[in-house]
Scaffold this active site. Structure first.
Site, PDB file in Angstrom:
ATOM      1  N   CYS A  16      18.438  68.935  20.938  1.00 24.22           N
ATOM      2  CA  CYS A  16      19.258  68.862  22.157  1.00 24.22           C
ATOM      3  C   CYS A  16      18.533  68.140  23.277  1.00 24.22           C
ATOM      4  CB  CYS A  16      19.673  70.258  22.597  1.00 24.22           C
ATOM      5  SG  CYS A  16      20.791  71.089  21.439  1.00 24.22           S
ATOM      6  N   ASN A  56      22.521  63.321  18.259  1.00 26.09           N
ATOM      7  CA  ASN A  56      21.943  64.537  17.690  1.00 26.09           C
ATOM      8  C   ASN A  56      23.021  65.469  17.144  1.00 26.09           C
ATOM      9  OD1 ASN A  56      20.067  66.714  17.155  1.00 26.09           O
ATOM     10  ND2 ASN A  56      20.846  67.662  19.012  1.00 26.09           N
ATOM     11  N   GLU A  57      23.626  66.265  17.992  1.00 21.70           N
ATOM     12  CA  GLU A  57      24.654  67.214  17.536  1.00 21.70           C
ATOM     13  C   GLU A  57      25.994  66.863  18.179  1.00 21.70           C
ATOM     14  OE1 GLU A  57      23.202  71.142  18.350  1.00 21.70           O
ATOM     15  OE2 GLU A  57      22.159  71.288  16.429  1.00 21.70           O
ATOM     16  N   GLU A  68      10.769  69.287  18.332  1.00 20.05           N
ATOM     17  CA  GLU A  68      11.425  69.246  19.630  1.00 20.05           C
ATOM     18  C   GLU A  68      10.547  69.969  20.634  1.00 20.05           C
ATOM     19  OE1 GLU A  68      15.689  69.979  21.855  1.00 20.05           O
ATOM     20  OE2 GLU A  68      15.452  70.631  19.790  1.00 20.05           O
TER      21      GLU A  68
END
Length: 681
Positions: free
Chosen positions: A260, A391-392, A66
Site C-alpha cells: 500500500c 499494487n492492490e 514494505e
C-alpha cells in the site's frame, strides 16, 4: 475461472482493513484432536521420479518488502538518529533542547529554499552556562553496541559568535555516558564534520546528546550516527543481522517497495522512486502512509528518510542473488483510503516514471538514468526483468490506467514482464468477489505475464485451500501469490500471533502452491519485518528490536520451502490422489538437478503421529540414509527474543532400496532430502 471467495467475517473498524472473525486457536486445536480418533495412522505414498509435472521456477519463493512496522527507518536502515534533517511535521520531533534553567537557547527551523531538503535548524545560544545542546531519542531508543565503532557526522556552519566545536555523548537508559566524541573546525561555510567513537557498553535504549561549545548562532542539518558493523561493512548501510536473515532464506526475488505504500493515502503521499535516489541529503523525506492508519497503533513519528531507496533495494536484491521486482504507482491512490485518481490526460508523468525506472535499472551509462546509477556506484545494469503496474487496484479505473502504461513499457522494452493486480484479498474489500472476477475477465484478454493475488485468511482456510490453484487455466497468465499470511484472530488485528498453528497451516497451503508450479511461479509472505516497539500490523515474518531479531515459526516454514525448492516438480500420490489434505496430510515432491537430491515435503496437521510408507519409482535404488528436517510444536507455540520454541531439527533417517518408512509427527512439517546418483529423466 477464478474461484469464488468465501465470506470470512465482520468488518474491521478502519478505512483500510476489514476484519475476519474466526474461532480461537484453542477451539481449533480441540477440533483437530477430536478428529484424530478417525485418522488413519499409516499412509502409503507413491513417488515417481521419472514423471516431471513442471519446472519449479527459481523465483518460486521470494521476499515481499514494505516499509511498515518501522521496517526501514528504525529497522533495516542502520541510521540511529530520528528526524536527522528536521523534515518531520514538527521539526523537533524526536529532539529535545538541552539547557540550564533560564539560559537563552532557542531553536529556529529555517527554510533552505531547496524543495528536496527544505529545512535546517538554527541554534541561537545567548549564554552557554554549563551546556546547551540537543538530545535525540532515536527510534524507541538507540541500539548501541559495546566495542563497535560508531560514525557520527553533521552538516554545520557558524553564523555569528564563537561556537567552535560540538561535543557528542551517547548515554544509557540511566543517563550515564557510554561514549564521547568531538568535532572541531566550524566555519562560516556549510561543511560536513565527522568523528568516530566506540561505546563502552551495550545499550538498547540509548540516547545521543550534542553539546555546542561557545556562544552565538550555528546552523545544523543531517545529524547522523551509524554503527560500523553494517551489512558487508558498507558505510551508512544496513543492519547486518536483519539482512542475514533474508539471505538465509535464499529468496528468488525481492518485491519492493510494497504494498500500500506504493499507492499512498493520496497521490501526494505515493511512493516516487526518483525522490529516493541520488545523494542521501537530496532525497525527499515523506510521511509514511502507516503513520496515521491504525487507531490502535498511532505512529506520528513514522516518516521515510529514503536512506533505503530504489538504488539500495536493487543492491539488496543483487546481494541476495534475487530478481528485483519493483512495483510502480499507476495513477491511483489506495482505494481503501481516498482512492484519488490522476486524470487520464495527466497520466504521462507516471508512464515516464516507469520508463525512466527501467532505464535506471538496466540502461547504459550513456543514458540519463543509467549514468545516475553509475554515479551512485553501480555502472553495471541490475538486469531487471519484471515490473508491477499498480499494487492492490481494482475496477475499470485501474484498467484505464494500466493499458496505456503497459503499452508504453512494451513498446520500448518488449521483453519486460508485467505483473498485474487483482485487488486485495477478495474477502476483505468491497464487492471483492465481483471485482476480482471482473479483473480476471480483463487479464484473459490483455494477457499480462503474471497476475498477483493476495490472501489474508484464518488458519482453517489455508488448510482447506491447498487445492486453490488446481483448476486454474494453464494457458493463461502465471500466478504470483504476492501477499499471504494466516491471521490467528483477524486481518491486521493487534492480537494476531505468529504461532505454530498459523505457520503449519501456511505450510499446508504452500504445498498446494508448489504442487501447481505449472501456473504458480512466485510466492511471498507479508509483511516481512516488525519492530517490537513500533509495529502497526500483525502477524509478521521477522520481529526485531534495537539490538536483536528473531525468526517466527512462519519464517522457518518459508525458509524450509525456499531452501528445499528443487528444480522439477514430480508426481507424488496416495491411492492415486494428490496429498492435499486427505486425513490431514499434505505433501509435494521435487527433484533437484543441481544437487542430485530427491526432496519430499510433507505436513501433518493432525494431532496423531503418522507412519508414511514411501515407494519410489523411476530409480534403481536409494542410498542407505537421507536427511530429515522437522518443524513441530504445540499449536499455540511462538518464538520470541528469549528463544525459539519452534525451529528445524535435523537428523539422518534410514532409506535404502525403493521402499522406506518415515515418521510424521503430529502437528509438524518435514522435509526429506535423499542424495541420489540417478534421479531419472
Amino acid at each position: 475461472m477464478n474461484k469464488l471467495y468465501k465470506s470470512l467475517g465482520a468488518l474491521f473498524a478502519t478505512a483500510l482493513i476489514l476484519t475476519i472473525g474466526i474461532s480461537c486457536s484453542e477451539n481449533r486445536a480441540a477440533e483437530a484432536k477430536k478428529g484424530t480418533e478417525e485418522t488413519p495412522g499409516t499412509s502409503n505414498i507413491d513417488v515417481d521420479v521419472s514423471e516431471v509435472i513442471a519446472e519449479i521456477q527459481p523465483t518460486m519463493y521470494g521476499i515481499f518488502f514494505e516499509d511498515i512496522n518501522f521496517a526501514i527507518d528504525g529497522g533495516l536502515y542502520a541510521e540511529l538518529v530520528k528526524n536527522r534533517s528536521f523534515e518531520f511535521d514538527k521539526p523537533l520531533r524526536g529532539w529535545t533542547v538541552l539547557k540550564d534553567q533560564g539560559l537563552g537557547v532557542r531553536t529556529l527551523p529555517m527554510n533552505t529554499g531547496n524543495p528536496r531538503n527544505p529545512r535546517y535548524l538554527r541554534i541561537q545560544i545567548d549564554e552557554t552556562g554549563s551546556g546547551a545542546g540537543l538530545k535525540n531519542e532515536g527510534f524507541r531508543g538507540m541500539g548501541i553496541k559495546e566495542n563497535i565503532p560508531h560514525d557520527f557526522s553533521i552538516q554545520v556552519r557558524g553564523v555569528e559568535g564563537n561556537v567552535s566545536a560540538i561535543r557528542i555523548e551517547l548515554t544509557d537508559s540511566q543517563d550515564n555516558v557510554i561514549a564521547e566524541g568531538r568535532v572541531n573546525g566550524i566555519t562560516n561555510d556549510w561543511q560536513t564534520l565527522e568523528t568516530s567513537f566506540t561505546p563502552s557498553k551495550t545499550e538498547s535504549n540509548a540516547t545521543m546528546n550534542i553539546w555546542f561549545e561557545g556562544e552565538g548562532v550555528v546552523d545544523i542539518d543531517m545529524v547522523s550516527l551509524f554503527p560500523t558493523d553494517t551489512w558487508k561493512g558498507r558505510k551508512k548501510g544496513l543492519r547486518a543481522d536483519l539482512v542475514q536473515l533474508l539471505a538465509d532464506m535464499e529468496p528468488g526475488f525481492l518485491r519492493f517497495p510494497g504494498g500500500c505504500i506504493v499507492e499512498g493515502f493520496d497521490l501526494s503521499q505515493r511512493y516516487q522512486w526518483k525522490n529516493t535516489v541520488g545523494d542521501i541529503d537530496e532525497r525527499v523525506v515523506t510521511i509514511n502512509r502507516w503513520n496515521f492508519e491504525f487507531d490502535h497503533r498511532p505512529a506520528p513519528d513514522y516518516y521515510q528518510s529514503f536512506g533505503v531507496g530504489f538504488y539500495e533495494y536493487f543492491l539488496l536484491a543483487e546481494d541476495l542473488k534475487a530478481e528485483p521486482m519493483p512495483i510502480i504507482n499507476c495513477g491511483m491512490a489506495c482505494q481503501f483510503n481516498t482512492g484519488e485518481l490522476v486524470p487520464l490526460d495527466e497520466l504521462q508523468p507516471y508512464i515516464q516514471d516507469a520508463l525512466d525506472l527501467i532505464e535506471f535499472a538496466n540502461g547504459s551509462v550513456d543514458t540519463k538514468w543509467g549514468k545516475l546509477r553509475a554515479d551512485m556506484g553501480h555502472p553495471e545494469p541490475f538486469n531487471m526483468k519484471m515490473i508491477g503496474v499498480g499494487n492492490e487496484q481494482w475496477g475499470p479505473q485501474y484498467i484505464e490506467r494500466y493499458v496505456p502504461m503497459v503499452q508504453a513499457i512494451k513498446q520500448k522494452y518488449p521483453e519486460m514482464q508485467i505483473i498485474a493486480a487483482t485487488g486485495s484479498d477478495g474477502s476483505i474489500f468491497p464487492n471483492g468477489e465481483e471485482e476480482i472476477d471482473y479483473l480476471w475477465e480483463q487479464w484473459r484478454k490483455l494477457q499480462p505475464e503474471i497476475v498477483d493475488e493476495h490472501f489474508y485468511r484464518n488458519p482453517d482456510w489455508f488448510r482447506e485451500s491447498a487445492d486453490w490453484y488446481d483448476d486454474y487455466d494453464r494457458n493463461g497468465p502465471k500466478l504470483f501469490v504476492g501477499e499471504y499470511a494466516s491471521q490467528s484472530v483477524g486481518v491486521a488485528s493487534p492480537e494476531n500471533k505468529n504461532n505454530w498453528e498459523t505457520a503449519m497451516s501456511e505450510a499446508a497451503f504452500i504445498t498446494g502452491l508448489e504442487r501447481n508450479a505449472e501456473v504458480v511461479t512466485m510466492t511471498s509472505y507479508a509483511p516481512l519485518f516488525a519492530h517490537a516497539e513500533g509495529w502497526q500490523w500483525t502477524p509478521d515474518l521477522i520481529w526485531f528490536n534495537n539490538l536483536e531479531a528473531y525468526a517466527t515459526p512462519n519464517y522457518h516454514v518459508q525458509k524450509l520451502f525456499s531452501t528445499n525448492r528443487g528444480t522439477h516438480l514430480i508426481n507424488i500420490k496416495e491411492d492415486g490422489k494428490d496429498l492435499s489434505g486427505q486425513n490431514g496430510l499434505y505433501a509435494t515432491a521435487s527433484k533437484d538437478e543441481e544437487s542430485g537430491d530427491l526432496i519430499i515435503k510433507f505436513v501433518n496437521t493432525t494431532g496423531q503421529d503418522k507412519q508414511l510408507n514411501f515407494t519410489v519409482n523411476g530409480v534403481d535404488a536409494l542410498p542407505d540414509t537421507g536427511k530429515l528436517l522437522v518443524l513441530k510444536g504445540d499449536l499455540s507455540s511462538e518464538n520470541s527474543f528469549d528463544g525459539a520454541n519452534v525451529k528445524p531439527e535435523e537428523r539422518s533417517v534410514k532409506v535404502g532400496g525403493t521402499t522406506f518408512s518415515i515418521p510424521s509427527a503430529s502437528y509438524s512439517m518435514s522435509v526429506l532430502r535423499v542424495q541420489m546418483s540417478d534421479l531419472g529423466s
